[in-house]
Structure formats: C-alpha cells, structure tokens
Design an enzyme around this catalytic site. Structure first.
Site, short mmCIF file in Angstrom:
data_model
loop_
_atom_site.label_atom_id
_atom_site.label_comp_id
_atom_site.label_asym_id
_atom_site.label_seq_id
_atom_site.Cartn_x
_atom_site.Cartn_y
_atom_site.Cartn_z
N THR A 44 0.83 -1.21 0.00
CA THR A 44 0.00 0.00 0.00
C THR A 44 0.86 1.26 0.00
O THR A 44 0.65 2.18 -0.79
CB THR A 44 -0.92 0.02 1.24
OG1 THR A 44 -1.70 -1.17 1.26
CG2 THR A 44 -1.83 1.23 1.22
N THR A 45 1.87 1.28 0.88
CA THR A 45 2.76 2.44 0.98
C THR A 45 3.58 2.62 -0.28
O THR A 45 3.99 3.74 -0.62
CB THR A 45 3.68 2.29 2.21
OG1 THR A 45 2.88 2.02 3.36
CG2 THR A 45 4.49 3.54 2.47
N TYR A 107 -12.56 -3.82 -2.93
CA TYR A 107 -13.70 -3.33 -3.72
C TYR A 107 -14.78 -4.38 -3.98
O TYR A 107 -15.95 -4.11 -3.82
CB TYR A 107 -13.24 -2.73 -5.06
CG TYR A 107 -14.36 -2.05 -5.82
CD1 TYR A 107 -14.83 -0.81 -5.42
CD2 TYR A 107 -14.98 -2.68 -6.89
CE1 TYR A 107 -15.88 -0.20 -6.08
CE2 TYR A 107 -16.04 -2.08 -7.56
CZ TYR A 107 -16.49 -0.84 -7.15
OH TYR A 107 -17.53 -0.25 -7.81
N TYR A 133 -2.70 -10.15 4.48
CA TYR A 133 -2.72 -8.72 4.83
C TYR A 133 -4.16 -8.27 4.96
O TYR A 133 -4.91 -8.26 3.98
CB TYR A 133 -1.96 -7.93 3.77
CG TYR A 133 -1.91 -6.43 3.94
CD1 TYR A 133 -2.20 -5.80 5.15
CD2 TYR A 133 -1.55 -5.62 2.86
CE1 TYR A 133 -2.14 -4.42 5.28
CE2 TYR A 133 -1.48 -4.24 2.98
CZ TYR A 133 -1.78 -3.65 4.19
OH TYR A 133 -1.73 -2.28 4.31
N ARG A 138 -9.34 0.06 4.18
CA ARG A 138 -8.97 0.35 2.79
C ARG A 138 -9.66 -0.59 1.80
O ARG A 138 -9.97 -0.18 0.68
CB ARG A 138 -7.46 0.24 2.61
CG ARG A 138 -6.68 1.46 3.09
CD ARG A 138 -5.21 1.33 2.74
NE ARG A 138 -4.43 2.49 3.12
CZ ARG A 138 -4.14 3.50 2.32
NH1 ARG A 138 -4.56 3.51 1.08
NH2 ARG A 138 -3.41 4.51 2.75
N LYS A 161 -0.37 -9.87 8.41
CA LYS A 161 -0.18 -8.46 8.76
C LYS A 161 -1.56 -7.91 9.10
O LYS A 161 -2.44 -7.83 8.23
CB LYS A 161 0.44 -7.69 7.59
CG LYS A 161 0.52 -6.18 7.84
CD LYS A 161 1.01 -5.43 6.60
CE LYS A 161 0.98 -3.92 6.83
NZ LYS A 161 1.39 -3.15 5.63
N ILE A 203 5.18 -4.23 10.12
CA ILE A 203 5.49 -3.73 8.78
C ILE A 203 5.12 -2.25 8.83
O ILE A 203 3.95 -1.90 8.86
CB ILE A 203 4.74 -4.50 7.69
CG1 ILE A 203 5.24 -5.96 7.65
CG2 ILE A 203 4.93 -3.83 6.32
CD1 ILE A 203 4.50 -6.85 6.68
#
Length: 299
Positions: A44-45, A107, A133, A138, A161, A203
């Site tokens: 994501t980052t 989504y 994850y 999000r 995560k 993380i």
C-alpha cells in the site's frame, strides 16, 4: 527475517511520476545500514494501486537487485483478482524473493468463504511463503480470525499483517491458531502494544524515515524489554500520528524528501501533495526530535 521492524517501502518517483532508481537505491542502503529486518516492496505504501503491472514487477525486481542479498525482500502480490495475484506470485518464483504479502481483495467485497478460496488458490500455486494482509478500512472487507485460522493450516501461509488496529484480534488468533504463525502489526500507532500482547513485529510506514529508531524499539520488544521499548517509542509517538494526517503515503513521502532520502515527494493521482499546513506541523516535529541530524549521523 519476518520479525522485528520491517518497512513498507515507499516507491520514489521523479517529478514526472516515473520510478526513480537512484532514490530507491538510497532508501535500500539506508535500511541495510540501520538493520531493518525486511523490505516490503510495492505494498500500500509503495503505491501499488497506481503502478501498472509492468511497473509493479519492475519495482520489485529492481529492489531485489539493488538489495543484492543484504536484506530480505517481500513482494506485494495482492490483487482483487485471484488470477492476477497468482500470476504475480509466479513471476517471483526462484527470483530470490523471500516471501509475498497478499492483501485481501479490495472493492469486490468477497465473503469469508470467498476469501478462504482466494488465498487457498494462491497458496496452491506457489512455493513462496505467504503473509496475509488485512486492512479493512482500505479494502472494504475484513479477514476474520476464524478464516485466518483455517488459512493458517495451508502449507506456505506463514502469518498475517493485521492493520485493523484492533488489539483484541491477537488473543482471538492465538486461541484459534495452534502452529507457529506470525502475527505482524500493520499499524504504527498500536504496534508496540500489539507486540506486548504476543505479536512478532511490524510492517511499518514510520520506518521509512526512522529506521534506526524503529529497529531499536522492536529489538527491545523481541527481547521482552518493554520498559525500554516504550521509552524509545515515546520519542517518536507524535511522529507516528502525524504521518497519518493525510492518506498514506502522502506524508511519509514528503518527510522522506525533506530528510533527503528521496529527491521528490511526487505521488500519482488521485493522491495529491501534502497540504502546506501539514508540512509545517510535520517539519516542526521532525526538527524537534532531531531526526535530520540523527539520520546524517547514521547514514
């Protein structure tokens, strides 16, 4: 290699939005020198949502090449398409990648059974270690503890995560999962509490600019020395919060550029540059804790 302070690495770009290899090398060298446990590339980052497939693969392979075996590289291979995630995993077979981070499909909001079958199909397609994850704020779906426990029985799913920020998840997972299964925080603000309750590491977003500090904090935590871990965390507590005043990775990219780790803070639309007011607040805190001076002394 999957414990302690791991970094969710930003993807540096030039002013035109193209990947900046020079800055990427700078970041990798910074984490090697400061003993970050592992680099997660294109999560994501790392702006996976706005990199096309070719860029996605290229950034991960370039990160692997530049790291030159000096630090483990974990590839972000999640997708809301099971078939695409399988293809990404296959791209990294026998590449030297240490493992993959797979976000829950976003989504399309699958059921718990859909989530199980999604990750099962990925697991069966590859020998690479897989870290689940879960970041429901999000993705729009939540990988529940019972589903995680089912998945933990699959051969190469080694951990999760958890970026829910819900510390009760740790005890729920520990009751359900019998084997050695990694519990990794994805929330900088609650990560040390997460570790104290039985987690294995983080993380981290903050580690992009405070690698030495995060390594120190989570090494103390791994040793069970939470007194000193909390003393160290107190020094960057406000920074951890300020880095999320706008959607990640907007603030962390600006901070990395301010500290000279990357050449620009470029993000791709629909992300936009950090607001001026937030730049001032973040700059004051970075200067107050002496992060620029410490970085120069340790890099």
């Amino acid at each position: 290699m999957f414990k302690g302070s791991m970094v969710a690495l930003i993807t540096p770009m030039d002013k035109k939005g193209k990947i900046c290899k020079k800055s990427l090398k700078n970041l990798i060298d910074y984490h090697i020198k400061n003993n970050t446990s592992a680099i997660i590339a294109v999560g994501t980052t790392g702006e996976s949502a706005t990199l096309n497939k070719e860029e996605h693969i290229d950034v991960i392979m370039t990160t692997l090449e530049l790291a030159d075996g000096k630090i483990p590289i974990i590839a972000g291979t999640g997708s809301n398409s099971t078939a695409e995630s399988i293809l990404l995993n296959k791209k990294f077979e026998k590449s030297g990648i240490s493992g993959c981070l797979n976000v829950t499909p976003y989504y399309n909001r699958p059921t718990q059974e859909g989530l199980y079958l999604h990750f099962q199909a990925i697991s069966e397609s590859t020998e690479l270690p897989q870290i689940l994850y879960n970041v429901p704020n999000r993705t729009g779906c939540d990988l529940l503890p019972k589903t995680t426990a089912r998945l933990s029985k699959l051969k190469n799913i080694i951990g999760i995560k958890d970026a829910t920020g819900d510390l009760s998840r740790i005890s729920q997972l520990k009751k359900l999962i019998k084997k050695d299964f990694l519990l990794i925080s994805g929330d900088d603000k609650t990560a040390l509490d997460f570790m104290k309750l039985g987690g294995d590491g983080i993380i981290s977003v903050t580690a992009n600019i405070a690698a030495k500090q995060m390594t120190k904090i989570f090494n103390f935590a791994l040793q069970g020395d939470f007194f000193n871990a909390y003393l160290e965390e107190k020094k960057i507590f406000l920074l951890n919060n300020l880095l999320f005043r706008e959607p990640n990775p907007i603030p962390i990219k600006w901070a990395a550029k301010y500290l000279g780790l990357i050449t620009t803070d470029t993000v791709r639309l629909p992300l936009t540059p950090l607001l001026h007011a937030n730049k001032n607040i973040l700059q004051k805190e970075i200067d107050k804790i002496g992060l620029r001076k410490k970085l120069k002394n340790n890099f």
